[in-house]
Design a protein around this motif. Structure first.
Motif, PDB file in Angstrom:
ATOM      1  N   LEU A 290       0.835  -1.199   0.000  1.00 33.09           N
ATOM      2  CA  LEU A 290       0.000   0.000   0.000  1.00 33.09           C
ATOM      3  C   LEU A 290       0.870   1.249   0.000  1.00 33.09           C
ATOM      4  N   VAL A 291       0.583   2.160  -0.929  1.00 31.03           N
ATOM      5  CA  VAL A 291       1.298   3.437  -1.003  1.00 31.03           C
ATOM      6  C   VAL A 291       0.496   4.462  -0.205  1.00 31.03           C
ATOM      7  N   ARG A 292       0.956   4.719   1.027  1.00 27.59           N
ATOM      8  CA  ARG A 292       0.267   5.685   1.875  1.00 27.59           C
ATOM      9  C   ARG A 292       0.853   7.076   1.659  1.00 27.59           C
ATOM     10  N   ASN A 293       0.241   8.070   2.315  1.00 25.01           N
ATOM     11  CA  ASN A 293       0.760   9.431   2.235  1.00 25.01           C
ATOM     12  C   ASN A 293       2.168   9.542   2.771  1.00 25.01           C
ATOM     13  N   ASP A 294       2.480   8.735   3.807  1.00 28.19           N
ATOM     14  CA  ASP A 294       3.755   8.898   4.504  1.00 28.19           C
ATOM     15  C   ASP A 294       4.719   7.750   4.292  1.00 28.19           C
ATOM     16  N   ALA A 295       4.297   6.649   3.694  1.00 27.14           N
ATOM     17  CA  ALA A 295       5.175   5.490   3.567  1.00 27.14           C
ATOM     18  C   ALA A 295       4.536   4.471   2.649  1.00 27.14           C
ATOM     19  N   ILE A 296       5.332   3.457   2.283  1.00 22.30           N
ATOM     20  CA  ILE A 296       4.798   2.291   1.592  1.00 22.30           C
ATOM     21  C   ILE A 296       4.956   1.104   2.531  1.00 22.30           C
ATOM     22  N   VAL A 297       3.918   0.311   2.671  1.00 21.24           N
ATOM     23  CA  VAL A 297       3.935  -0.801   3.617  1.00 21.24           C
ATOM     24  C   VAL A 297       3.426  -2.061   2.928  1.00 21.24           C
ATOM     25  N   ALA A 298       3.918  -3.203   3.389  1.00 22.98           N
ATOM     26  CA  ALA A 298       3.441  -4.499   2.914  1.00 22.98           C
ATOM     27  C   ALA A 298       2.385  -5.018   3.877  1.00 22.98           C
ATOM     28  N   PHE A 299       1.477  -5.854   3.363  1.00 21.30           N
ATOM     29  CA  PHE A 299       0.437  -6.420   4.212  1.00 21.30           C
ATOM     30  C   PHE A 299       0.126  -7.829   3.716  1.00 21.30           C
ATOM     31  N   ASP A 300      -0.810  -8.492   4.379  1.00 29.88           N
ATOM     32  CA  ASP A 300      -1.248  -9.845   4.025  1.00 29.88           C
ATOM     33  C   ASP A 300      -0.079 -10.818   3.858  1.00 29.88           C
ATOM     34  N   ALA A 301       0.803 -10.827   4.846  1.00 31.94           N
ATOM     35  CA  ALA A 301       1.951 -11.726   4.805  1.00 31.94           C
ATOM     36  C   ALA A 301       1.549 -13.141   5.194  1.00 31.94           C
ATOM     37  N   VAL A 302       2.221 -14.137   4.625  1.00 28.95           N
ATOM     38  CA  VAL A 302       2.129 -15.491   5.149  1.00 28.95           C
ATOM     39  C   VAL A 302       2.842 -15.527   6.506  1.00 28.95           C
ATOM     40  N   ASP A 303       3.922 -14.740   6.632  1.00 32.36           N
ATOM     41  CA  ASP A 303       4.599 -14.502   7.911  1.00 32.36           C
ATOM     42  C   ASP A 303       5.107 -15.801   8.536  1.00 32.36           C
ATOM     43  N   VAL A 304       6.194 -16.322   7.960  1.00 34.39           N
ATOM     44  CA  VAL A 304       6.792 -17.545   8.501  1.00 34.39           C
ATOM     45  C   VAL A 304       8.132 -17.215   9.146  1.00 34.39           C
ATOM     46  N   ALA A 305       8.529 -18.020  10.132  1.00 33.78           N
ATOM     47  CA  ALA A 305       9.826 -17.855  10.774  1.00 33.78           C
ATOM     48  C   ALA A 305      10.920 -18.311   9.823  1.00 33.78           C
ATOM     49  N   VAL A 306      12.068 -17.654   9.893  1.00 32.51           N
ATOM     50  CA  VAL A 306      13.216 -18.081   9.100  1.00 32.51           C
ATOM     51  C   VAL A 306      13.520 -19.543   9.428  1.00 32.51           C
ATOM     52  N   GLY A 307      13.691 -20.361   8.391  1.00 31.52           N
ATOM     53  CA  GLY A 307      13.958 -21.774   8.591  1.00 31.52           C
ATOM     54  C   GLY A 307      12.741 -22.652   8.476  1.00 31.52           C
ATOM     55  N   GLU A 308      11.546 -22.039   8.402  1.00 32.95           N
ATOM     56  CA  GLU A 308      10.327 -22.823   8.209  1.00 32.95           C
ATOM     57  C   GLU A 308       9.903 -22.781   6.750  1.00 32.95           C
ATOM     58  N   SER A 309       9.100 -23.747   6.352  1.00 30.39           N
ATOM     59  CA  SER A 309       8.531 -23.730   5.008  1.00 30.39           C
ATOM     60  C   SER A 309       7.182 -23.034   5.051  1.00 30.39           C
TER      61      SER A 309
END
Length: 460
Positions: A290-309
């Protein structure tokens, strides 16, 4: 959020007018038009909710041959129409923790369209061949997250970590809808209700409206109804709304270098929000930024720990190790970020193609193709760079798209540093178009005839 000055706008097809009012009117009548924020170009963004059901027309169609409608039938139609209208006032309204909320019938993606970054770069990965994008089914597959049954694959392979048990976040544009508080200003994004359970907004996120005004290079191009020479100017200019009056065609554009700096900031944001915490976003793509007024941010992550599949991915944007259910590192996000740069440069990715058939939840199996260690060609007629610059950008792309994650830049911060070095050394020329939206541009008629973007949410 306050209403606009008292104004009206004509309903499409010329069926009357609607006044701009408060969203709380949805508790009193089936139709309302109200402001929910500001569109990317700074104009008002309004939502037009229509829950009306036409009773009269179908009844009269069923009474074919009647030259004159008897008074008794007219009275019955009026009574039925009033009862239907009384019922429709409650359609879409839910009690959430003692507060009334309206749930849109349309999904977030249907209402707002693609994100700005997806409009600029395209929602589909440059890895995907043109013939694979043509059908609507294929397009959905390449633009949206897919759940793969990789847990069994991971468990059956000794050198792989077990797949995480937590499912990925719901992709807002596919299944979620807007939930508008009718006794306040809150607007949230949450999945639609399933069954007859009590509505809850746990896990919902606030609506974030994007803005092109954060990009100084953003400009409009307007052609009027008389086909005179197009007029252009900065979106932030005061005359934009005035110039729109009488416009026949509207276009937006931004400089290519501004978008490149935007991708650099996205890499830094992903590094801060995921990589620095030992996590991987694992579903980076233009549609998840998302391109906001003040920043660009990512969303809707799968969000896995490093080392996991990962159990979730989007075909075309996912790196080979993610497709094979192998342990992920932040280099998986670097792969997706590099693909976004390739899209910006219009680069043609080529090389040996590899096909894999993987288990897919709800589909049995799914065929996914990828290019092994792709090379990149930057067409000088698309991006006018000197030969030495094309060589440098080509090397950057090939490193970021290496099939072996150990050969890529290790994380978002390193990617941002390398991209910054290129941008400071070589000028990135040209502009890219931004398909307009969201919704439909209409003129509001009142003390001032000003334009606004109208989103339509219809029921019945």
């Amino acid at each position: 959020m306050s209403a606009l000055d008292p104004t009206t706008y004509s309903i499409p097809a010329g069926v009357g007018t609607v006044a701009v009012d408060q969203r709380a009117r949805l508790l009193e009548r089936p139709e309302a038009l109200f402001r929910i924020g500001t569109a990317p170009d700074g104009l008002p963004l309004l939502l037009h909710v229509r829950r009306q059901i036409d009773v009269r027309a179908p009844v009269l169609r069923s009474l074919q041959g009647l030259a004159v409608v008897p008074p008794a039938i007219e009275s019955a139609i009026a009574t039925l129409s009033a009862e239907v209208e009384r019922h429709t006032i409650g359609v879409g309204v839910h009690d959430v923790a003692g507060r009334p909320h309206y749930e849109t019938r349309a999904t977030v993606r249907d209402l707002l369209g693609p994100t700005l970054l997806a409009r600029i770069l395209g929602a589909t990965s440059p890895m995907v061949m043109p013939e694979d994008r043509r059908s609507p089914e294929a397009q959905r597959a390449f633009e949206n997250s897919a759940l793969l049954c990789v847990q069994e694959l991971a468990e059956s392979t000794q050198d792989l970590s077990p797949a995480p048990t937590r499912p990925p976040a719901v992709t807002a544009g596919r299944t979620a809808r807007l939930w508008l508080s009718l006794d306040g200003d809150a607007i949230q994004i949450a999945p639609t209700l399933a069954g007859d359970g009590e509505p809850r907004l746990d896990g919902a996120r606030s609506l974030t409206l994007e803005s092109l005004l954060s990009l100084r290079s953003a400009r409009y191009t307007i052609a009027d109804e008389y086909d005179r020479a197009p007029r252009a100017g900065p979106l932030a200019g005061r005359g934009y709304a005035r110039e729109l009056r009488g416009a026949r065609r509207l276009g937006w554009s931004v400089s290519r270098v501004d978008v490149a700096w935007l991708l650099l900031e996205l890499a830094r944001a992903v590094d801060r929000d995921w990589h620095a915490r030992g996590r991987v976003h694992a579903d980076l793509k233009p549609g998840n930024a998302l391109v906001r007024n003040d920043a660009i941010v990512a969303f809707d992550a799968v969000d896995v720990a490093v080392g996991e599949s990962s159990v979730g991915l989007t075909a075309g944007w996912a790196p080979p190790e993610q497709l094979l259910a192998r342990p992920l590192t932040p280099a998986a996000d670097v792969f997706a970020l590099t693909l976004m740069v390739a899209s910006l440069l219009g680069a043609a990715l080529y090389g040996e193609e590899r096909t894999m058939i993987l288990p897919a939840r709800g589909e049995g199996r799914r065929r996914i193709r990828l290019i092994t260690d792709p090379e990149a060609w930057i067409d000088p007629t698309i991006v006018e760079l000197p030969a030495a610059a094309r060589v440098a950008w080509r090397a950057f792309l090939m490193r970021g798209l290496a099939s072996d994650p150990a050969r890529r830049l290790p994380r978002g911060e390193a990617f941002a540093a390398a991209l910054k070095e290129l941008l400071e050394r070589w000028e990135l020329p040209g502009r890219v178009s931004v398909p307009c939206g969201p919704g439909r541009l209409e003129t509001l008629h009142g003390r001032r005839d000003d334009p606004a973007w109208i989103l339509q949410d219809s029921r019945g």
